[in-house]
Write a protein that holds these residues in place. Structure first.
Motif, PDB file in Angstrom:
ATOM      1  N   GLY A  88       7.622  -7.586  -4.422  1.00  0.00           N
ATOM      2  CA  GLY A  88       8.553  -7.727  -3.803  1.00  0.00           C
ATOM      3  C   GLY A  88       7.952  -8.672  -2.095  1.00  0.00           C
ATOM      4  N   PRO A  89       8.865  -9.121  -1.601  1.00  0.00           N
ATOM      5  CA  PRO A  89       8.849 -10.145  -0.392  1.00  0.00           C
ATOM      6  C   PRO A  89       7.895  -9.177   0.654  1.00  0.00           C
ATOM      7  CG  PRO A  89      11.048  -9.743   0.246  1.00  0.00           C
ATOM      8  CD  PRO A  89      10.801  -9.153  -1.461  1.00  0.00           C
ATOM      9  N   HIS A  90       6.436 -10.122   1.122  1.00  0.00           N
ATOM     10  CA  HIS A  90       5.152  -9.484   2.348  1.00  0.00           C
ATOM     11  C   HIS A  90       4.648  -8.608   1.360  1.00  0.00           C
ATOM     12  CE1 HIS A  90       8.088 -11.486   4.891  1.00  0.00           C
ATOM     13  NE2 HIS A  90       9.807 -10.594   5.153  1.00  0.00           N
ATOM     14  N   GLY A  91       4.074  -8.707   0.308  1.00  0.00           N
ATOM     15  CA  GLY A  91       3.700  -7.505  -0.695  1.00  0.00           C
ATOM     16  C   GLY A  91       3.967  -6.184  -1.128  1.00  0.00           C
ATOM     17  N   ILE A  92       5.556  -5.843  -0.426  1.00  0.00           N
ATOM     18  CA  ILE A  92       5.799  -4.592  -1.358  1.00  0.00           C
ATOM     19  C   ILE A  92       5.864  -4.364  -2.890  1.00  0.00           C
ATOM     20  CG2 ILE A  92       7.493  -3.191  -1.084  1.00  0.00           C
ATOM     21  CD1 ILE A  92       5.676  -3.407   1.252  1.00  0.00           C
ATOM     22  N   PRO A 201       5.076   6.557  -4.197  1.00  0.00           N
ATOM     23  CA  PRO A 201       3.450   5.640  -3.648  1.00  0.00           C
ATOM     24  C   PRO A 201       2.617   6.537  -3.697  1.00  0.00           C
ATOM     25  CG  PRO A 201       5.921   5.131  -2.520  1.00  0.00           C
ATOM     26  CD  PRO A 201       5.947   6.085  -3.102  1.00  0.00           C
ATOM     27  N   GLU A 202       1.399   5.982  -3.874  1.00  0.00           N
ATOM     28  CA  GLU A 202       0.300   6.935  -3.494  1.00  0.00           C
ATOM     29  C   GLU A 202       0.081   6.519  -1.698  1.00  0.00           C
ATOM     30  OE1 GLU A 202      -1.694   8.647  -4.717  1.00  0.00           O
ATOM     31  OE2 GLU A 202      -1.391   8.176  -7.295  1.00  0.00           O
ATOM     32  N   ASN A 203       0.467   5.485  -1.637  1.00  0.00           N
ATOM     33  CA  ASN A 203      -0.438   4.691   0.144  1.00  0.00           C
ATOM     34  C   ASN A 203       1.448   4.371  -0.028  1.00  0.00           C
ATOM     35  OD1 ASN A 203      -2.795   5.760   0.612  1.00  0.00           O
ATOM     36  ND2 ASN A 203      -2.824   5.052  -1.016  1.00  0.00           N
ATOM     37  N   THR A 204       2.070   4.490   1.680  1.00  0.00           N
ATOM     38  CA  THR A 204       3.187   3.053   1.991  1.00  0.00           C
ATOM     39  C   THR A 204       2.164   2.212   2.972  1.00  0.00           C
ATOM     40  OG1 THR A 204       3.250   4.613   3.826  1.00  0.00           O
ATOM     41  CG2 THR A 204       4.396   5.128   1.892  1.00  0.00           C
ATOM     42  N   VAL A 205       3.202   0.733   2.988  1.00  0.00           N
ATOM     43  CA  VAL A 205       2.366  -0.004   3.755  1.00  0.00           C
ATOM     44  C   VAL A 205       4.207  -0.789   4.781  1.00  0.00           C
ATOM     45  CG1 VAL A 205       2.786  -3.027   3.677  1.00  0.00           C
ATOM     46  CG2 VAL A 205       1.901  -1.292   1.619  1.00  0.00           C
ATOM     47  N   ALA A 206       3.295  -0.432   6.466  1.00  0.00           N
ATOM     48  CA  ALA A 206       4.338  -0.554   7.257  1.00  0.00           C
ATOM     49  C   ALA A 206       4.013  -2.633   7.440  1.00  0.00           C
ATOM     50  CB  ALA A 206       3.190   0.211   8.427  1.00  0.00           C
ATOM     51  N   ILE A 207       5.713  -2.345   7.494  1.00  0.00           N
ATOM     52  CA  ILE A 207       5.561  -3.718   7.701  1.00  0.00           C
ATOM     53  C   ILE A 207       7.239  -4.275   8.352  1.00  0.00           C
ATOM     54  CG2 ILE A 207       5.574  -5.145   5.379  1.00  0.00           C
ATOM     55  CD1 ILE A 207       8.253  -4.473   4.521  1.00  0.00           C
ATOM     56  N   SER A 208       7.337  -5.327   9.204  1.00  0.00           N
ATOM     57  CA  SER A 208       7.616  -5.124  10.602  1.00  0.00           C
ATOM     58  C   SER A 208       9.997  -4.907   9.879  1.00  0.00           C
ATOM     59  CB  SER A 208       8.485  -6.556  11.423  1.00  0.00           C
ATOM     60  OG  SER A 208       9.029  -7.077  10.641  1.00  0.00           O
ATOM     61  N   VAL A 231      15.333   2.238  -8.484  1.00  0.00           N
ATOM     62  CA  VAL A 231      14.612   0.822  -7.620  1.00  0.00           C
ATOM     63  C   VAL A 231      13.273   2.322  -7.111  1.00  0.00           C
ATOM     64  CG1 VAL A 231      13.545  -1.189  -6.129  1.00  0.00           C
ATOM     65  CG2 VAL A 231      16.132  -0.500  -7.960  1.00  0.00           C
ATOM     66  N   PHE A 232      12.434   1.801  -6.700  1.00  0.00           N
ATOM     67  CA  PHE A 232      10.849   2.356  -5.976  1.00  0.00           C
ATOM     68  C   PHE A 232      10.465   1.513  -5.370  1.00  0.00           C
ATOM     69  CE2 PHE A 232      12.782   5.339  -9.216  1.00  0.00           C
ATOM     70  CZ  PHE A 232      13.127   7.039  -8.662  1.00  0.00           C
ATOM     71  N   HIS A 233       9.821   2.174  -4.239  1.00  0.00           N
ATOM     72  CA  HIS A 233       8.715   0.986  -3.949  1.00  0.00           C
ATOM     73  C   HIS A 233       7.800   2.038  -3.081  1.00  0.00           C
ATOM     74  CE1 HIS A 233      11.036   2.662   0.167  1.00  0.00           C
ATOM     75  NE2 HIS A 233      12.527   2.343  -0.311  1.00  0.00           N
ATOM     76  N   ASN A 234       7.138   1.330  -2.294  1.00  0.00           N
ATOM     77  CA  ASN A 234       5.981   1.706  -1.298  1.00  0.00           C
ATOM     78  C   ASN A 234       6.065   0.818   0.058  1.00  0.00           C
ATOM     79  OD1 ASN A 234       4.874  -0.908  -1.723  1.00  0.00           O
ATOM     80  ND2 ASN A 234       2.664  -0.256  -2.007  1.00  0.00           N
ATOM     81  N   MET A 235       7.400   0.572   0.420  1.00  0.00           N
ATOM     82  CA  MET A 235       7.885   0.314   2.170  1.00  0.00           C
ATOM     83  C   MET A 235       7.317   1.720   2.847  1.00  0.00           C
ATOM     84  SD  MET A 235      10.306  -2.338   3.054  1.00  0.00           S
ATOM     85  CE  MET A 235      11.762  -1.074   2.929  1.00  0.00           C
ATOM     86  N   ALA A 236       6.814   1.112   3.692  1.00  0.00           N
ATOM     87  CA  ALA A 236       6.774   2.714   4.980  1.00  0.00           C
ATOM     88  C   ALA A 236       8.182   3.120   5.361  1.00  0.00           C
ATOM     89  CB  ALA A 236       5.932   2.568   5.970  1.00  0.00           C
TER      90      ALA A 236
END
Length: 236
Positions: A88-92, A201-208, A231-236
């Motif tokens: 998705g946007p911002h590398g998620i 997700p194994e790890n999550t990604v922090a975004i604004s 729908v699953f995502h790795n967004m924090a």
């Protein structure tokens, strides 16, 4: 007064749309489960799980029974589960679980959603390695001792035991141990509030917050598609 009425009406329709989507998703899951392993929930663990989930979202009993009966009909669509992966946007990273009777239509729609939402549909395996495929059971904590339960469920494949924001116990096991865990809970007369196969997700990604809004818009677009189940995502 008119403004209040409009807000209440909008809320009511949103609730109805959400319920209709849940019922539609469960109906497709019932078709897949029945066609694969039969209509008897006592011998079909997948169907038993789906019926529990249907009850958790207040799906009427007669509608559940009707869906099972319809799944046996020759004219019923043959749905299959297909998973799409992408960014998705911002590398998620996103995992999109669908139930479809026409993969050509579904992949075209999913690709369009990704493109219009600022993302990119990837190939199989492009982001799947970032997620764990787990069975997740939500349990009412009343009468349960988490420490004792953890010890009792280790042999059934327990990987994680924790709590969600509502205070429910969350039990997770590997995808291949789902049946073992379901049986272990049933043997202890523990009926889950709900149970699902999830991509965690194994790890999550922090975004604004602003960036997260972009991702959530794409997720909402995907979830509105009739073929999309989860729908699953790795967004924090």
């Amino acid at each position: 007064m008119g403004r209040i009425f409009e807000v209440r009406k909008a809320t009511m329709f949103a609730r109805y749309d959400r319920m209709a989507k849940q019922f539609s998703r469960i109906g497709k899951e019932i078709v897949i489960a029945v066609k694969k392993s039969g209509p008897d929930a006592n011998t079909n663990p997948a169907l038993r799980r789906i019926i529990q989930n249907a009850k958790s979202v207040n799906m009427p009993k007669d509608r559940i029974e009707s869906a099972i009966k319809n799944a046996l009909g020759k004219d019923t669509s043959n749905y299959e589960e297909v998973i799409y992966e992408g960014y998705g946007p911002h590398g998620i990273a996103l995992m999109v679980v669908t139930a479809t009777d026409n993969t050509t239509r579904t992949v075209a729609n999913v690709r369009s959603h990704f493109n219009k939402g600022g993302g990119n549909l990837g190939n199989s395996g492009s982001v799947g390695f970032m997620f764990k495929h787990l069975g997740t059971f939500k349990l009412n904590p009343e009468g349960l001792n988490p420490e004792d339960l953890e010890l009792e469920l280790i042999d059934a494949g327990l990987e994680e035991l924790g709590e969600d924001s509502e205070g429910n116990l969350i039990v997770r096991c590997g995808f291949t141990d789902f049946g073992n865990m379901q049986k272990a809970l049933e043997e202890r007369n523990i009926i889950p509030v709900s149970s699902e196969i999830q991509w965690i997700p194994e790890n999550t990604v922090a975004i604004s917050d602003e960036q997260a809004e972009d991702v959530l818009k794409l997720i909402a677009r995907l979830e509105e598609d009739d073929d999309v189940q989860l729908v699953f995502h790795n967004m924090a």
